[in-house]
Scaffold this motif. Structure first.
Motif, PDB file in Angstrom:
ATOM      1  N   HIS A 288      45.664  43.063  39.485  1.00  0.00           N
ATOM      2  CA  HIS A 288      45.020  43.962  40.440  1.00  0.00           C
ATOM      3  C   HIS A 288      45.071  45.415  39.970  1.00  0.00           C
ATOM      4  O   HIS A 288      45.798  45.776  39.044  1.00  0.00           O
ATOM      5  CB  HIS A 288      45.672  43.837  41.816  1.00  0.00           C
ATOM      6  CG  HIS A 288      47.124  44.211  41.854  1.00  0.00           C
ATOM      7  ND1 HIS A 288      47.565  45.479  42.129  1.00  0.00           N
ATOM      8  CD2 HIS A 288      48.243  43.464  41.654  1.00  0.00           C
ATOM      9  CE1 HIS A 288      48.886  45.515  42.105  1.00  0.00           C
ATOM     10  NE2 HIS A 288      49.332  44.299  41.809  1.00  0.00           N
ATOM     11  N   SER A 289      44.256  46.226  40.617  1.00  0.00           N
ATOM     12  CA  SER A 289      44.252  47.681  40.451  1.00  0.00           C
ATOM     13  C   SER A 289      43.816  48.109  39.053  1.00  0.00           C
ATOM     14  O   SER A 289      44.477  48.908  38.393  1.00  0.00           O
ATOM     15  CB  SER A 289      45.629  48.279  40.792  1.00  0.00           C
ATOM     16  OG  SER A 289      46.052  47.862  42.068  1.00  0.00           O
ATOM     17  N   MET A 290      42.664  47.579  38.606  1.00  0.00           N
ATOM     18  CA  MET A 290      42.076  47.989  37.330  1.00  0.00           C
ATOM     19  C   MET A 290      41.053  49.093  37.559  1.00  0.00           C
ATOM     20  O   MET A 290      40.155  48.938  38.380  1.00  0.00           O
ATOM     21  CB  MET A 290      41.381  46.805  36.638  1.00  0.00           C
ATOM     22  CG  MET A 290      42.299  45.821  35.957  1.00  0.00           C
ATOM     23  SD  MET A 290      43.298  44.860  37.098  1.00  0.00           S
ATOM     24  CE  MET A 290      42.077  43.925  37.987  1.00  0.00           C
ATOM     25  N   ASP A 291      41.182  50.192  36.848  1.00  0.00           N
ATOM     26  CA  ASP A 291      40.196  51.275  36.867  1.00  0.00           C
ATOM     27  C   ASP A 291      39.917  51.662  35.420  1.00  0.00           C
ATOM     28  O   ASP A 291      40.743  52.308  34.775  1.00  0.00           O
ATOM     29  CB  ASP A 291      40.712  52.469  37.656  1.00  0.00           C
ATOM     30  CG  ASP A 291      39.667  53.573  37.812  1.00  0.00           C
ATOM     31  OD1 ASP A 291      38.647  53.544  37.090  1.00  0.00           O
ATOM     32  OD2 ASP A 291      39.871  54.462  38.660  1.00  0.00           O
ATOM     33  N   SER A 292      38.776  51.244  34.898  1.00  0.00           N
ATOM     34  CA  SER A 292      38.466  51.510  33.493  1.00  0.00           C
ATOM     35  C   SER A 292      37.700  52.813  33.301  1.00  0.00           C
ATOM     36  O   SER A 292      37.292  53.140  32.188  1.00  0.00           O
ATOM     37  CB  SER A 292      37.670  50.348  32.898  1.00  0.00           C
ATOM     38  OG  SER A 292      36.377  50.276  33.473  1.00  0.00           O
ATOM     39  N   GLY A 293      37.501  53.572  34.394  1.00  0.00           N
ATOM     40  CA  GLY A 293      36.774  54.834  34.267  1.00  0.00           C
ATOM     41  C   GLY A 293      35.375  54.586  33.721  1.00  0.00           C
ATOM     42  O   GLY A 293      34.654  53.700  34.195  1.00  0.00           O
ATOM     43  N   SER A 294      35.000  55.343  32.701  1.00  0.00           N
ATOM     44  CA  SER A 294      33.662  55.190  32.110  1.00  0.00           C
ATOM     45  C   SER A 294      33.641  54.138  31.002  1.00  0.00           C
ATOM     46  O   SER A 294      32.612  53.927  30.362  1.00  0.00           O
ATOM     47  CB  SER A 294      33.181  56.527  31.545  1.00  0.00           C
ATOM     48  OG  SER A 294      34.050  56.990  30.522  1.00  0.00           O
ATOM     49  N   ASN A 295      34.770  53.465  30.769  1.00  0.00           N
ATOM     50  CA  ASN A 295      34.838  52.444  29.736  1.00  0.00           C
ATOM     51  C   ASN A 295      34.334  51.106  30.263  1.00  0.00           C
ATOM     52  O   ASN A 295      34.444  50.803  31.453  1.00  0.00           O
ATOM     53  CB  ASN A 295      36.282  52.278  29.245  1.00  0.00           C
ATOM     54  CG  ASN A 295      36.857  53.560  28.692  1.00  0.00           C
ATOM     55  OD1 ASN A 295      36.358  54.103  27.719  1.00  0.00           O
ATOM     56  ND2 ASN A 295      37.910  54.061  29.340  1.00  0.00           N
ATOM     57  N   LEU A 296      33.799  50.315  29.367  1.00  0.00           N
ATOM     58  CA  LEU A 296      33.380  48.967  29.711  1.00  0.00           C
ATOM     59  C   LEU A 296      34.594  48.182  30.203  1.00  0.00           C
ATOM     60  O   LEU A 296      35.689  48.315  29.661  1.00  0.00           O
ATOM     61  CB  LEU A 296      32.785  48.284  28.481  1.00  0.00           C
ATOM     62  CG  LEU A 296      32.174  46.895  28.665  1.00  0.00           C
ATOM     63  CD1 LEU A 296      30.919  46.967  29.514  1.00  0.00           C
ATOM     64  CD2 LEU A 296      31.852  46.284  27.301  1.00  0.00           C
ATOM     65  N   LEU A 297      34.426  47.402  31.254  1.00  0.00           N
ATOM     66  CA  LEU A 297      35.527  46.637  31.828  1.00  0.00           C
ATOM     67  C   LEU A 297      35.307  45.148  31.595  1.00  0.00           C
ATOM     68  O   LEU A 297      34.333  44.565  32.064  1.00  0.00           O
ATOM     69  CB  LEU A 297      35.642  46.911  33.331  1.00  0.00           C
ATOM     70  CG  LEU A 297      36.671  46.073  34.109  1.00  0.00           C
ATOM     71  CD1 LEU A 297      38.054  46.214  33.516  1.00  0.00           C
ATOM     72  CD2 LEU A 297      36.667  46.460  35.584  1.00  0.00           C
ATOM     73  N   ARG A 298      36.205  44.561  30.818  1.00  0.00           N
ATOM     74  CA  ARG A 298      36.282  43.112  30.698  1.00  0.00           C
ATOM     75  C   ARG A 298      37.733  42.755  30.977  1.00  0.00           C
ATOM     76  O   ARG A 298      38.610  42.979  30.144  1.00  0.00           O
ATOM     77  CB  ARG A 298      35.832  42.653  29.314  1.00  0.00           C
ATOM     78  CG  ARG A 298      34.339  42.828  29.104  1.00  0.00           C
ATOM     79  CD  ARG A 298      33.869  42.293  27.777  1.00  0.00           C
ATOM     80  NE  ARG A 298      34.297  43.130  26.669  1.00  0.00           N
ATOM     81  CZ  ARG A 298      33.694  43.120  25.474  1.00  0.00           C
ATOM     82  NH1 ARG A 298      32.654  42.335  25.256  1.00  0.00           N
ATOM     83  NH2 ARG A 298      34.146  43.897  24.504  1.00  0.00           N
ATOM     84  N   LEU A 299      37.976  42.223  32.134  1.00  0.00           N
ATOM     85  CA  LEU A 299      39.354  42.034  32.583  1.00  0.00           C
ATOM     86  C   LEU A 299      40.042  40.907  31.819  1.00  0.00           C
ATOM     87  O   LEU A 299      41.067  41.110  31.181  1.00  0.00           O
ATOM     88  CB  LEU A 299      39.385  41.766  34.079  1.00  0.00           C
ATOM     89  CG  LEU A 299      40.763  41.451  34.652  1.00  0.00           C
ATOM     90  CD1 LEU A 299      41.757  42.544  34.330  1.00  0.00           C
ATOM     91  CD2 LEU A 299      40.687  41.203  36.139  1.00  0.00           C
TER      92      LEU A 299
END
Length: 372
Positions: free
Chosen positions: A154-165
């Motif tokens: 939980h609590s992922m914040d990738s900002g302006s980056n691509l998000l692949r969890l």
């Protein structure tokens, strides 16, 4: 073959190791009691701050059969934050956690289960938070299976980056019985929660909620399959995905159509037969309140009894009948996020939680009888 168990505890609490990285570093050491064919288990308790990328890629030199990062039953989370063994990450880059194999050492099964991954809404550069890669097609024989299960993320914040969890990149990955929530990115490209990229990925009984992108023209898919007939998606909940082009599920097969059934979405993207569409998170979960999320199923939820019974493992009809998500790899597919055996229920539910009705308090019942 022997099972060699070590404890991983915070400093001063008397464990064999004070960090998971130190346990991983010793998996090829005969002086630690390991030999060819052994199963190495690292039992985590307490909180551990990870300061650099944690990579499980050892054990092949000595010839381990399996390396399993797990949690003793008394120290496991109960499906909600702050209730069990936890990893936090004091690092500014991804990948945060990787399960892989060193070159030429493709036969060690890797397992990670029962850990809370708290990313604390800290922006990091890079795009893959959990990276699963076998590194070669050798994984097709089943020896190099990577199993990621019963974790809380939980609590992922990738900002302006691509998000692949969870980036299940190469052959033979099993991702099951995980709860994932509160993921955000402002990147304008493809952002994905559980992403199955290559052949033979098994994705079952996961719960994903509140995966969102805010970038202009951004694509969001909480559960995504690229691959082929070699992907399997059963009993997954994906709800509350938001963004310009948002879908709870995206199936974009490059080489055929994955095997899918009994999934649930809040839009109309749930793939496969016997799937459920258009269900809201508030009708499914105990609590969606920010900071106190509880994604156990509530009474009356449409996911209850709507799953497919997968038994105690799943055997692929291809690759020579490889079996995944069995007790060989720690906690099997039939055990839910509370370690409840779904085989004891009349029907399987969709998602990581198997709903169990509350039992009347026996003491209150006795008092009722005495009063009468």
């Amino acid at each position: 073959m022997a099972t060699v168990t070590k404890t991983i505890k915070p400093t001063g609490e008397g464990g064999d190791y004070t960090s998971p990285a130190a346990w991983v570093d010793d998996l090829d050491e005969s002086s630690e009691g390991y030999s060819s064919g052994d199963i190495a288990i690292g039992l985590v308790s307490g909180d551990h701050e990870i300061e650099s990328q944690l990579i499980m890629n050892t054990g092949g030199t000595i010839g381990l059969a399996q390396a399993r990062l797990s949690v003793a039953e008394a120290d496991r989370h109960d499906g909600t934050a702050g209730t069990g063994a936890r990893f936090t990450f004091d690092m500014t880059t991804c990948k945060c956690f990787t399960m892989s194999h060193a070159t030429g050492e493709d036969d060690v099964q890797k397992v990670c289960e029962w850990i809370e991954f708290d990313f604390e809404n800290t922006v990091r550069s890079g795009d893959e938070y959990i990276y699963l890669t076998n590194g070669s097609s050798d994984g097709q024989d089943g020896n190099a299976l990577l199993d990621f299960s019963h974790n809380l993320l939980h609590s992922m914040d990738s900002g302006s980056n691509l998000l692949r969890l969870i980036w299940a990149y190469t052959y033979m990955n099993a991702v099951h019985n995980n709860i994932i929530y509160d993921c955000v990115s402002t990147n304008s490209s493809w952002n994905r929660g559980i992403a199955m990229y290559h052949q033979f990925a098994f994705c079952a009984n996961n719960t994903v909620y509140n995966f969102r992108t805010t970038g202009s023209g951004a694509n969001a898919s909480a559960i995504w399959s690229r691959s082929s007939v070699y992907d399997y998606l059963f009993n997954n909940i994906s709800v509350g995905t938001t963004g310009t082009n948002a879908n709870d599920f995206v199936i974009s097969p490059a080489y055929g159509t994955p095997v899918t059934s009994n999934n649930l979405s809040s839009d109309t993207s749930a793939p496969g037969s016997n799937s459920v569409d258009s269900e809201s998170a508030s009708d499914l979960f105990v609590s969606t309140q920010g900071g106190s999320e509880d994604l156990h199923l509530k009474a009356g939820a449409a996911a209850i009894g709507a799953g497919v019974d997968l038994g105690t493992s799943y055997t692929s009809p291809i690759h020579g009948g490889v079996t995944v998500a069995s007790s060989t790899f720690g906690s099997a597919i039939n055990y839910d996020i509370d370690n409840y055996d779904r085989e004891d229920a009349a029907d399987w539910d969709i998602g990581a939680d198997q709903f169990v009705a509350a039992v009347k308090n026996a003491k209150s019942f006795l008092l009722f009888l005495l009063d009468n």
